[in-house]
Write an enzyme that holds these catalytic residues in place. Structure first.
Site, PDB file in Angstrom:
ATOM      1  N   TYR A  15       0.837  -1.215   0.000  1.00 41.91           N
ATOM      2  CA  TYR A  15       0.000   0.000   0.000  1.00 41.91           C
ATOM      3  C   TYR A  15       0.872   1.266   0.000  1.00 41.91           C
ATOM      4  O   TYR A  15       0.611   2.225  -0.728  1.00 41.91           O
ATOM      5  CB  TYR A  15      -0.894  -0.052   1.237  1.00 41.91           C
ATOM      6  CG  TYR A  15      -1.983   0.993   1.331  1.00 41.91           C
ATOM      7  CD1 TYR A  15      -3.087   0.970   0.485  1.00 41.91           C
ATOM      8  CD2 TYR A  15      -1.938   1.984   2.311  1.00 41.91           C
ATOM      9  CE1 TYR A  15      -4.107   1.906   0.607  1.00 41.91           C
ATOM     10  CE2 TYR A  15      -2.949   2.918   2.447  1.00 41.91           C
ATOM     11  CZ  TYR A  15      -4.038   2.880   1.590  1.00 41.91           C
ATOM     12  OH  TYR A  15      -5.045   3.808   1.723  1.00 41.91           O
ATOM     13  N   LYS A  22       0.985   4.187  -2.720  1.00 40.75           N
ATOM     14  CA  LYS A  22       0.606   5.561  -2.363  1.00 40.75           C
ATOM     15  C   LYS A  22       1.759   6.549  -2.515  1.00 40.75           C
ATOM     16  O   LYS A  22       1.542   7.729  -2.819  1.00 40.75           O
ATOM     17  CB  LYS A  22       0.035   5.590  -0.943  1.00 40.75           C
ATOM     18  CG  LYS A  22      -1.288   4.816  -0.787  1.00 40.75           C
ATOM     19  CD  LYS A  22      -2.350   5.287  -1.758  1.00 40.75           C
ATOM     20  CE  LYS A  22      -3.732   4.712  -1.456  1.00 40.75           C
ATOM     21  NZ  LYS A  22      -4.734   5.114  -2.451  1.00 40.75           N
TER      22      LYS A  22
HETATM   23  N1  LIG Z   1     -10.598   5.605   4.556  1.00 42.06           N
HETATM   24  C1  LIG Z   1      -9.407   5.966   4.909  1.00 42.06           C
HETATM   25  O1  LIG Z   1      -9.107   6.093   6.108  1.00 42.06           O
HETATM   26  C2  LIG Z   1      -8.350   6.236   3.870  1.00 42.06           C
HETATM   27  C3  LIG Z   1      -7.126   6.741   4.316  1.00 42.06           C
HETATM   28  C4  LIG Z   1      -6.136   7.019   3.408  1.00 42.06           C
HETATM   29  C5  LIG Z   1      -6.356   6.821   2.051  1.00 42.06           C
HETATM   30  N2  LIG Z   1      -7.546   6.322   1.629  1.00 42.06           N
HETATM   31  C6  LIG Z   1      -7.693   6.109   0.173  1.00 42.06           C
HETATM   32  O2  LIG Z   1      -8.873   6.733  -0.292  1.00 42.06           O
HETATM   33  C7  LIG Z   1      -9.453   5.976  -1.356  1.00 42.06           C
HETATM   34  C8  LIG Z   1     -10.891   5.610  -0.985  1.00 42.06           C
HETATM   35  O3  LIG Z   1     -10.874   4.902   0.228  1.00 42.06           O
HETATM   36  P1  LIG Z   1     -12.199   4.381   0.964  1.00 42.06           P
HETATM   37  O4  LIG Z   1     -11.886   4.371   2.397  1.00 42.06           O
HETATM   38  O5  LIG Z   1     -13.377   5.117   0.461  1.00 42.06           O
HETATM   39  O6  LIG Z   1     -12.205   2.862   0.418  1.00 42.06           O
HETATM   40  P2  LIG Z   1     -13.429   1.849   0.231  1.00 42.06           P
HETATM   41  O7  LIG Z   1     -12.833   0.472   0.231  1.00 42.06           O
HETATM   42  O8  LIG Z   1     -14.492   2.144   1.197  1.00 42.06           O
HETATM   43  O9  LIG Z   1     -13.937   2.188  -1.258  1.00 42.06           O
HETATM   44  C9  LIG Z   1     -13.107   1.935  -2.368  1.00 42.06           C
HETATM   45  C10 LIG Z   1     -13.962   1.728  -3.608  1.00 42.06           C
HETATM   46  O10 LIG Z   1     -13.069   1.387  -4.702  1.00 42.06           O
HETATM   47  C11 LIG Z   1     -13.672   0.356  -5.460  1.00 42.06           C
HETATM   48  N3  LIG Z   1     -12.670  -0.422  -6.192  1.00 42.06           N
HETATM   49  C12 LIG Z   1     -11.821  -1.350  -5.700  1.00 42.06           C
HETATM   50  N4  LIG Z   1     -11.092  -1.885  -6.685  1.00 42.06           N
HETATM   51  C13 LIG Z   1     -11.477  -1.278  -7.842  1.00 42.06           C
HETATM   52  C14 LIG Z   1     -11.090  -1.398  -9.198  1.00 42.06           C
HETATM   53  N5  LIG Z   1     -10.139  -2.288  -9.583  1.00 42.06           N
HETATM   54  N6  LIG Z   1     -11.688  -0.605 -10.118  1.00 42.06           N
HETATM   55  C15 LIG Z   1     -12.663   0.264  -9.748  1.00 42.06           C
HETATM   56  N7  LIG Z   1     -13.064   0.419  -8.474  1.00 42.06           N
HETATM   57  C16 LIG Z   1     -12.488  -0.343  -7.527  1.00 42.06           C
HETATM   58  C17 LIG Z   1     -14.390  -0.494  -4.417  1.00 42.06           C
HETATM   59  O11 LIG Z   1     -15.373  -1.337  -5.005  1.00 42.06           O
HETATM   60  C18 LIG Z   1     -14.961   0.571  -3.496  1.00 42.06           C
HETATM   61  O12 LIG Z   1     -16.244   0.993  -3.899  1.00 42.06           O
HETATM   62  C19 LIG Z   1      -8.547   4.757  -1.532  1.00 42.06           C
HETATM   63  O13 LIG Z   1      -7.614   5.002  -2.561  1.00 42.06           O
HETATM   64  C20 LIG Z   1      -7.842   4.652  -0.203  1.00 42.06           C
HETATM   65  O14 LIG Z   1      -6.601   3.995  -0.303  1.00 42.06           O
HETATM   66  C21 LIG Z   1      -8.550   6.019   2.510  1.00 42.06           C
END
Ligand SMILES: NC(=O)c1ccc[n+]([C@@H]2O[C@H](COP(=O)([O-])OP(=O)(O)OC[C@H]3O[C@@H](n4cnc5c(N)ncnc54)[C@H](O)[C@@H]3O)[C@@H](O)[C@H]2O)c1
Length: 249
Positions: free
Chosen positions: A152, A156
């Site tokens: 990850y 990132k």
């Molecule tokens: N939630 C957090 O605390 C957090 C922190 C840092 C970074 N992020 C980043 O923010 C972004 C969103 O995170 P989140 O928490 O909403 O995640 P989440 O898992 O709740 O949602 C991610 C979405 O991406 C979709 N997805 C997965 N693989 C895919 C693919 N190959 N093609 C198209 N869609 C796909 C999933 O179906 C899902 O709907 C991510 O990149 C995550 O790494 C989140």
């Protein structure tokens, strides 16, 4: 505010979590939306929530370049242009280095980094022709390093490097490229993390609470606006202060 009237916004991974929150925020501000996700049912729900008259959902695996090109083609065919791309789709497959499988490594890199590359390349071509564009990519506070997340973190950190390079290549064409590095935000992804690791991390947040998806949507709505035309190559931490360092006293 209605900053996105007449603007077309593409969001990947819009089925839930941050992608859905950002889509709803852009919709509230008048955008037309091209939303994609691997999960067809979930992204259709986001389409309905945004207003089906202003949103179009597609089932796309962002790790597949041909599917992404088709998504871009459909978006332009429907809405005529692309003003904003949000590279949001991402997954986690956490484990320590010595037990991390090739599949865990490839899956995370393929969705987050390769997926952001595919979407950025497609959108960039269209934005260059328009002489206008905003590319926003979701990194993470973890891009600096995080125990148990070599895959990850590599994805990132790669996103930061790629986005800053796109900023250089896009500047002469009216295209900005910025990054949000979220901290711990209350989404299904956070809920899926190992509970022990999540609690330990949460206890170190100076703001003493996990973030709300609306906190990320607020930052995205600014960075992708016309007002942010002179902001490019930036990594904006939206994390309640956790990346600053220790807040123990
Ligand atoms: N939630 C957090 O605390 C957090 C922190 C840092 C970074 N992020 C980043 O923010 C972004 C969103 O995170 P989140 O928490 O909403 O995640 P989440 O898992 O709740 O949602 C991610 C979405 O991406 C979709 N997805 C997965 N693989 C895919 C693919 N190959 N093609 C198209 N869609 C796909 C999933 O179906 C899902 O709907 C991510 O990149 C995550 O790494 C989140």
């Amino acid at each position: 505010m209605q900053r996105y009237v007449g603007r077309v916004v593409m969001v990947s991974g819009a089925g839930q979590g941050l992608g859905r929150a950002m889509a709803l925020r852009f919709a509230e501000e008048g955008a037309q939306l091209a939303l994609c996700d691997l999960n067809s049912v979930a992204v259709k729900e986001t389409e309905q929530a945004c207003g089906p008259e202003r949103a179009l959902s597609s089932t796309v695996d962002v790790s597949d370049g041909a599917e992404v090109d088709q998504w871009l083609y459909q978006t332009v065919a429907n809405f005529g242009r692309v003003d904003v791309l949000v590279n949001n789709a991402g997954v986690i497959r956490d484990s320590r280095l010595e037990t991390m499988s090739d599949n865990d490594w490839d899956t995370v890199l393929d969705v987050s980094l390769r997926g952001s590359f595919h979407c950025s390349r497609s959108a960039f071509r269209q934005m260059k022709a328009q002489e206008y564009g905003r590319i926003l990519s979701m990194s993470s506070m973890c891009w600096r390093g995080n125990f148990g997340q070599a895959n990850y973190v590599a994805a990132k950190a790669g996103i930061v490097g790629m986005a800053r390079t796109i900023a250089l290549e896009g500047a002469r064409h009216g295209i900005t490229s910025n990054v949000i590095a979220p901290g711990l935000i209350d989404t299904p992804m956070l809920a899926s993390m190992d509970a022990d690791a999540r609690e330990k991390l949460a206890s170190r947040i100076p703001a003493q609470q996990v973030g709300d998806p609306a906190d990320i949507a607020e930052a995205a709505a600014f960075l992708c606006s016309e007002a942010a035309r002179y902001v490019t190559g930036v990594v904006l931490d939206v994390d309640g202060g956790i990346s600053i360092g220790s807040s123990l006293r």
